[in-house]
Design a protein around this motif. Sequence first.
Motif, PDB file in Angstrom:
ATOM      1  N   PRO A  61     -27.696  49.902 -17.649  1.00  0.00           N
ATOM      2  CA  PRO A  61     -26.822  48.798 -18.072  1.00  0.00           C
ATOM      3  C   PRO A  61     -27.548  47.477 -18.299  1.00  0.00           C
ATOM      4  N   THR A  62     -28.654  47.254 -17.603  1.00  0.00           N
ATOM      5  CA  THR A  62     -29.402  46.001 -17.810  1.00  0.00           C
ATOM      6  C   THR A  62     -30.040  45.952 -19.199  1.00  0.00           C
TER       7      THR A  62
ATOM      8  N   LEU B 270     -22.385  44.975 -12.758  1.00  0.00           N
ATOM      9  CA  LEU B 270     -21.611  43.951 -13.445  1.00  0.00           C
ATOM     10  C   LEU B 270     -22.222  42.568 -13.216  1.00  0.00           C
ATOM     11  N   ARG B 271     -22.637  42.325 -11.988  1.00  0.00           N
ATOM     12  CA  ARG B 271     -23.236  41.015 -11.662  1.00  0.00           C
ATOM     13  C   ARG B 271     -24.541  40.791 -12.405  1.00  0.00           C
ATOM     14  N   MET B 272     -25.244  41.895 -12.732  1.00  0.00           N
ATOM     15  CA  MET B 272     -26.548  41.768 -13.387  1.00  0.00           C
ATOM     16  C   MET B 272     -26.452  41.560 -14.895  1.00  0.00           C
ATOM     17  N   LEU B 273     -25.262  41.719 -15.468  1.00  0.00           N
ATOM     18  CA  LEU B 273     -25.118  41.563 -16.919  1.00  0.00           C
ATOM     19  C   LEU B 273     -25.327  40.109 -17.318  1.00  0.00           C
ATOM     20  N   ASP B 274     -26.038  39.898 -18.406  1.00  0.00           N
ATOM     21  CA  ASP B 274     -26.235  38.555 -18.938  1.00  0.00           C
ATOM     22  C   ASP B 274     -24.890  37.969 -19.357  1.00  0.00           C
TER      23      ASP B 274
ATOM     24  N   ASP C 232      -9.621  45.306  -9.626  1.00  0.00           N
ATOM     25  CA  ASP C 232      -9.539  43.912  -9.165  1.00  0.00           C
ATOM     26  C   ASP C 232     -10.716  43.547  -8.264  1.00  0.00           C
ATOM     27  N   GLU C 233     -11.077  44.477  -7.353  1.00  0.00           N
ATOM     28  CA  GLU C 233     -12.135  44.171  -6.388  1.00  0.00           C
ATOM     29  C   GLU C 233     -13.512  44.096  -7.052  1.00  0.00           C
ATOM     30  N   ILE C 234     -13.643  44.707  -8.223  1.00  0.00           N
ATOM     31  CA  ILE C 234     -14.912  44.619  -8.954  1.00  0.00           C
ATOM     32  C   ILE C 234     -14.915  43.401  -9.870  1.00  0.00           C
ATOM     33  N   PHE C 235     -13.788  43.121 -10.504  1.00  0.00           N
ATOM     34  CA  PHE C 235     -13.710  41.973 -11.416  1.00  0.00           C
ATOM     35  C   PHE C 235     -14.016  40.671 -10.683  1.00  0.00           C
ATOM     36  N   LYS C 236     -13.596  40.566  -9.435  1.00  0.00           N
ATOM     37  CA  LYS C 236     -13.807  39.318  -8.693  1.00  0.00           C
ATOM     38  C   LYS C 236     -15.274  39.062  -8.365  1.00  0.00           C
ATOM     39  N   GLU C 237     -16.121  40.085  -8.576  1.00  0.00           N
ATOM     40  CA  GLU C 237     -17.546  39.918  -8.314  1.00  0.00           C
ATOM     41  C   GLU C 237     -18.273  39.195  -9.448  1.00  0.00           C
ATOM     42  N   LEU C 238     -17.595  38.995 -10.576  1.00  0.00           N
ATOM     43  CA  LEU C 238     -18.216  38.238 -11.664  1.00  0.00           C
ATOM     44  C   LEU C 238     -18.470  36.801 -11.223  1.00  0.00           C
ATOM     45  N   SER C 239     -19.579  36.241 -11.651  1.00  0.00           N
ATOM     46  CA  SER C 239     -19.866  34.845 -11.329  1.00  0.00           C
ATOM     47  C   SER C 239     -18.975  33.931 -12.160  1.00  0.00           C
TER      48      SER C 239
END
Length: 815
Positions: A679-680, A702-706, A723-730
């Motif tokens: 994915p990177t 997800l957090r590592m995506l540009d 929901d629990e994954i979406f909230k990990e976005l910066s």
Amino acid sequence: MFRLGLLVCFYDDLELLDATVAQVLLHQMIKCSHLSGFQAGVQKLKAELLDIATENQTLNETLGSLSDAVVGLTYSQLESLSPEAVHGAISTLSQVSGWAKSQVIILSAKYLAHEKVLSFYNVSQMGALLAGVSTQAFCSMNCKDLSQVLRSAVSQYLSDLSPAQQQGILSKMVEAGDTASGIVEIQGAFFKEVSLFDLRRQPGFNSTVLKDKELGRSQALFLYELLLKTTRRPEELLSAGQLVKGVTCSHIDAMSTDFFLAHFQDFQNNFALLSPYQVNCLAWKYWEVSRLSMPPFLLAALPARYLASVPASQCVPFLISLGKSWLDSLVLDSHKKTSVLRKVQQCLDNSIADEYTVDIMGNLLCHLPAAIIDRGISPRAWATALHGLRDCPDLNPKQKAAVRLKLLGQYGLPQHWTAETTKDLEPFLVLFSGDELSSIATKFPEILLQAASKMARTLPPKEFLWAVFGSVRNSSDKIPSSDPMPGCHGVAAPSSDDIFKLAEANACWALKDLRCMEEDTFIRTVELLGAVQGFSRPQLMTLKEKAIQVWDMPSYWREHHIASLGRIALALNESELEQLNLSSIDTVAFLTQQTEWSPRQAESILQGFLDDSGYNIQDLKSFHLVGLGATLCAINITEIPLIKISEFRVVVARIGTLLCSTHVLAEFKRKAEVVFGDPTEWTSPVLQELGTIAAGLTKAELRMLDKDLMPYFQPSAIKCLPDEIFKELSAEQIASLGPENAAAVTHAQRRRLSPLQLQSLQQALDGAKTHSWQDAPASAGPTRTSFSRSPAGAPLSWDLWLGCPLLVLMAKLLW
């Protein structure tokens, strides 16, 4: 007879006609398709003439002389035809429009049974019957013949093929080895089915070759970047139509001021192809380089505060520019849309004085607040405004109520309307209550039916449907059967004529009416009934029982039976689905056109195909995966690794349209990594191609995506992120989602966000700038006073001087 013209469509003296005259009349009635409001009567007349035309002759003898009335033949009549008769009449049959799916399947099978071998010549003769060729038959064709089909006139019917059939053709072209030439020959919308994987393998594309092809966004993103590296004339890419879908914000930012201004018209000419994010990028670019000449509608794509830069003197250009676009596609956030409309009202001074004002508003008419519709439109402007409101696709309840009250005030109650008034107000009949429509249904049933027929693609209000239903039932000459089925004594069951007239209003039939329907009526109308969106679960169950009564148990049903059911198939339980013969992927594809299957039903369809076809998961071809559609979501996740990579990689985009569970999407994501890497390493075309599969990313991935990749998620993928994954976005990633993806965020996802993340989400919704240069406050730049300028520029006006604090200070010092 030849002098009658369109009057032939209303011919009613049938008693003395012989078969020859009836055939001539049928030929003359081809032109009746232009009478959109009278098709129920036309179909009834054609059916009666068809009976006369075939008297004392077999269908095999008369088939070629029945003109387009052949679409009125039932499947049992078509099954009685010989292959030789179909072959002899193919020139007529191939040009007829309006075939039902089941009819196409039967006639194609008859024609190909006579031909024995599928070649370019016999396929080129099929015309409108092309969709009846099985996926397997396409795959068995000689590749050279298939290539000729793509270049021939019959290719116009490729859009009628199912996704499975289209994928079957593509897989055969790729299998032949000369993929590049095969792909280049694919024209129009069919080209969208070419996978990103196959595009990445092939050189030789240029803007000229792509001009007549419809591109998916992932294809456009890849091809624009590819061609930009090799072309000496980048302006040719912008003028190549669909390629404009692939222009990114980075591309726009990199354009010189002169190039951007010189070629902005290319973007404007293809505005309907641009995403909201692209429009936002264009708006920021224009604001930065030449805000004085900026098309005013672009202001709606910037944060709401920028609307303050429109002075009263520029309201007319602002309204004209904004009125030429559809606001709903330009502004997705409801709060921002409110701000835009507040500016519109301010420009109008909350009133519309004359026809000129109506004309300059264009599509903005559809967004007028109810208060302005009710009290702000002058009598002088009302007639023009009413004409514009006809074309509004989706007025809200308050707007509809305001229009209705205005019409009642002008014309009085519907019971007093003349036929002319009723006809003039036909598009607005849907706004009135059942009681108000009852008099229309009694006095002018034909006008009410015409209004209903023009709403075939929308679901009208129940009160309107009941009024239509009542008008048809009251005017029907149907009498109870003299030999009714048990429990049907005294019931006036639906007739074929009733069902054809009612369209979506068929949802008003009582269960006993549907239960008492005669078998011949069901056979003639099953596809119309299967297309009704408003049927309840009990109504669908009743129609399913009728199908079993007419066709016997599901184990006896053939492909054309299943194809004709439409939504009625949704009433089949798991046991009945298991009885179906699902050995053909085309049969499965008819079922998977429906999207309301329960998980257990979907599992039964998937397993039924595997059992009946004898395939294992590892045997599935790309066209099988496409034909299985949403039933793939029912696959056991331990079996997904068994799908061949060579088949999966060419249908990633199709699988990426499925709304599967998180676990299934996560497993498909792992498979996508084999095709596109870690994915990177994913690029914007890859992320766009993956669709919902991208929702299978883990928190860490997800957090590592540009952040610059965030706008290239599909909105459906954003919705599918847990929901629990979406909230990990910066916060930075969320701010970079773009307007369209930000609007796709669900309430459940929003509830898990921190205040900082919510602020970033609002920035994305508002169209705040997150790339290249920073978003400056609107007051930091000069106030816009003109929306056009000469190439050499224009002198600064006093409005501009007064809007800039620095210039004001300089003026004071000089004074």
